[in-house]
Design a protein around this motif. Structure first.
Motif, short mmCIF file in Angstrom:
data_model
loop_
_atom_site.label_atom_id
_atom_site.label_comp_id
_atom_site.label_asym_id
_atom_site.label_seq_id
_atom_site.Cartn_x
_atom_site.Cartn_y
_atom_site.Cartn_z
N PRO A 34 0.83 -1.21 0.00
CA PRO A 34 0.00 0.00 0.00
C PRO A 34 0.87 1.26 0.00
N THR B 278 1.86 6.09 4.55
CA THR B 278 1.36 7.35 5.10
C THR B 278 1.99 7.56 6.48
N MET C 68 0.31 5.36 8.98
CA MET C 68 0.72 3.96 8.88
C MET C 68 2.04 3.73 9.59
N ARG D 207 1.50 3.69 13.27
CA ARG D 207 0.93 2.41 13.66
C ARG D 207 2.02 1.34 13.69
N TYR E 233 8.08 -7.91 4.36
CA TYR E 233 6.72 -8.35 4.72
C TYR E 233 6.73 -9.86 5.01
N PRO F 10 -2.95 -7.94 7.13
CA PRO F 10 -1.88 -7.41 6.26
C PRO F 10 -1.56 -5.94 6.52
N ASP F 11 -2.57 -5.13 6.84
CA ASP F 11 -2.30 -3.70 7.05
C ASP F 11 -1.32 -3.48 8.19
N ASP F 12 -1.45 -4.28 9.26
CA ASP F 12 -0.52 -4.16 10.38
C ASP F 12 0.89 -4.55 9.96
N TRP G 24 2.20 -4.39 6.93
CA TRP G 24 2.76 -3.35 6.08
C TRP G 24 3.15 -2.13 6.91
N ALA G 25 2.42 -1.87 7.97
CA ALA G 25 2.77 -0.75 8.85
C ALA G 25 4.15 -0.98 9.47
N TYR H 134 6.94 -0.45 6.87
CA TYR H 134 7.30 0.95 6.62
C TYR H 134 8.01 1.57 7.81
#
Length: 293
Positions: free
Chosen positions: A184, A187, A190, A193, A250, A272-274, A276-277, A280
């Motif tokens: 993603p 940001t 992100m 997080r 990842y 997955p969002d966590d 990817w956070a 980053y």
């Protein structure tokens, strides 16, 4: 940072050069020194290629006892243990593509070289030969039980105890691949997080330290599955062994690194969002993060 003295490099070059000429005899008569079959068809002999490129470190039977092994800063992989650090599957052993990637790209920060110039057919031949070396033993009740095991090579009896020597790839196979997808857009939220997870539920900071220097309290005196001392990665300086693409990081977060204290965090995270956070945030620690305006 690894410092290698000139004398060590010279000795290592001599050892590697001498071992490269000791390729296994099978198939040599029908291949050239690169393991390429003579004739029109582009076939390669994996045992010859292994003798040329891998034997000096990994040894003839793949247990990591090659003539150059003791001079390396990182012990060569013992293929007979059936443990591979870098994979793209949730369970089981790495795929052929995973093994090929390691051969082609090497392992950063170690003496495991990249063989990007070898053609795909040669890489595949090497992969198949490496898989043929992944033979270890497990205890079984009797010979009848052993005969039911996939990948059985032989049955050994030692003082009344039976052992089955099996090929790990045939016994365990490879599982389903981890779905990685497209990274993603990063940001500021992100990354924040990611920091929260890095220092919190994912517990990355306990080994890697809050600032990613590899100095966390839990990271002291760590050892891998072979009893070899291992240190957590210093994200601000060290090369990432499993690759530094976003997808590589990842996978390491979600799957961990088998054979090491680096655990899989997939089940701890909210999805997955966590993951990817955290990716980053790690990139921020590595000073390689750019957030588009």
């Amino acid at each position: 940072m690894i410092t290698v003295h000139f004398a060590t490099l010279t000795a290592l070059t001599i050892l590697i050069g001498s071992s490269c000429s000791k390729a296994p005899a099978e198939g040599v008569t029908s291949t050239d020194p690169e393991g390429h079959s003579e004739g029109a068809s582009p076939r390669y002999d994996g045992s010859v290629l292994y003798g040329r490129y891998c034997l000096s470190c990994h040894g003839e039977t793949g247990i990591g006892d090659g003539v150059s092994a003791t001079m390396l800063t990182i012990k060569p992989r013992d293929f007979t243990a059936g443990i591979f650090k870098f994979r793209s599957v949730v369970e089981g052993l790495p795929t052929d593509a995973d093994l090929a990637r390691t051969i082609v790209k090497g392992i950063g920060g170690t003496e495991m070289s990249a063989y990007e110039t070898l053609p795909p057919e040669a890489i595949d031949a090497l992969v198949q030969h490496v898989k043929s070396l992944t033979v270890g033993k497990i205890e079984v009740v009797d010979e009848e039980e052993a005969q039911e095991l996939p990948g059985l090579v032989e049955v050994i009896e030692d003082k009344g105890t039976f052992y089955a020597r099996v090929n790990w790839f045939e016994l365990r196979g490879s599982g389903d691949p981890l779905e990685v997808g497209t990274p993603p857009k990063p940001t500021t939220e992100m990354v924040a997080r990611g920091k929260e997870l890095f220092e919190g539920i994912a517990a990355c900071a306990t080994c890697h330290g809050n600032e990613g220097h590899g100095d966390g309290d839990a990271g002291k005196d760590l050892k891998d599955d072979w009893g070899v001392p291992i240190t957590p990665r210093n994200f601000t300086e060290d090369i990432l062994k499993g690759g530094d693409d976003l997808q590589d990081i990842y996978q390491r977060i979600m799957l961990g690194i088998p054979g090491t204290p680096m655990p899989a965090s997939g089940e701890l995270l909210g999805g997955p969002d966590d993951a990817w956070a955290i990716v980053y945030y790690v990139q921020k620690l590595r000073r390689k993060l750019y957030i588009p305006k």
